[in-house]
Design a protein around this motif. Sequence first.
Motif, short mmCIF file in Angstrom:
data_model
loop_
_atom_site.label_atom_id
_atom_site.label_comp_id
_atom_site.label_asym_id
_atom_site.label_seq_id
_atom_site.Cartn_x
_atom_site.Cartn_y
_atom_site.Cartn_z
N ASP A 34 0.52 5.06 4.26
CA ASP A 34 0.86 4.60 2.92
C ASP A 34 2.30 4.11 2.94
N LEU A 35 2.66 3.29 1.98
CA LEU A 35 4.00 2.74 1.86
C LEU A 35 4.45 2.92 0.42
N LEU A 36 5.48 3.75 0.21
CA LEU A 36 5.91 4.09 -1.15
C LEU A 36 7.06 3.24 -1.64
N ALA A 37 7.83 2.66 -0.72
CA ALA A 37 8.96 1.81 -1.11
C ALA A 37 9.21 0.80 0.00
N LEU A 38 9.78 -0.34 -0.39
CA LEU A 38 10.11 -1.38 0.59
C LEU A 38 11.33 -2.14 0.09
N TRP A 48 -3.23 1.76 -4.39
CA TRP A 48 -3.21 2.09 -2.97
C TRP A 48 -3.55 0.87 -2.11
N GLN A 49 -4.51 0.08 -2.52
CA GLN A 49 -4.93 -1.08 -1.74
C GLN A 49 -3.76 -2.05 -1.52
N VAL A 50 -2.95 -2.28 -2.54
CA VAL A 50 -1.79 -3.17 -2.42
C VAL A 50 -0.77 -2.56 -1.47
N ARG A 51 -0.48 -1.27 -1.63
CA ARG A 51 0.47 -0.60 -0.74
C ARG A 51 0.00 -0.65 0.71
N ARG A 52 -1.30 -0.44 0.90
CA ARG A 52 -1.89 -0.44 2.24
C ARG A 52 -1.80 -1.83 2.89
N GLU A 53 -2.11 -2.88 2.14
CA GLU A 53 -2.02 -4.24 2.68
C GLU A 53 -0.58 -4.60 3.04
N THR A 54 0.36 -4.16 2.23
CA THR A 54 1.77 -4.40 2.52
C THR A 54 2.18 -3.69 3.79
N LEU A 55 1.77 -2.45 3.94
CA LEU A 55 2.06 -1.69 5.15
C LEU A 55 1.44 -2.35 6.38
#
Length: 129
Positions: A34-38, A48-55
């Motif tokens: 997971d990715l909580l911040a960028l 979650w799907q957006v965070r996952r794709e970004t990661l």
Amino acid sequence: MLSDPATGISDFDALRLALARREGSPAAFLFAFDLLALDGQDLRAEPWQVRRETLASLLRGAKRNGGLRLSEHLDGDGTAMYRHACKLGLEGIVSKRRDAPYRSGRSPHWIKVKNPEAPAARRIEEAIW
């Protein structure tokens, strides 16, 4: 994590022992799930799907043999996946809702189901750390 070279399956006990002995290993790696911040932007409100794709896009450029890997994600019948994970000797599975924002702590948006036969469960029963 450390993985068994023969099976490719992660082995938390091997990692625990290596850390206790203060040994390094080129086979050690971390799973990112997971990715909580960028770049200073809080992503926790994103699904979650957006965070996952970004990661995933961030890790595409990473070396395959590097120390950071994207955790595998599978869609399908959770019960069947859990049974298969247990047959492989994995510690369990985590299921998340694709459309859910991140919430710390327990949440109805995700569930962790542990394999009672996995080494982690035996460590808890026997209080071995």
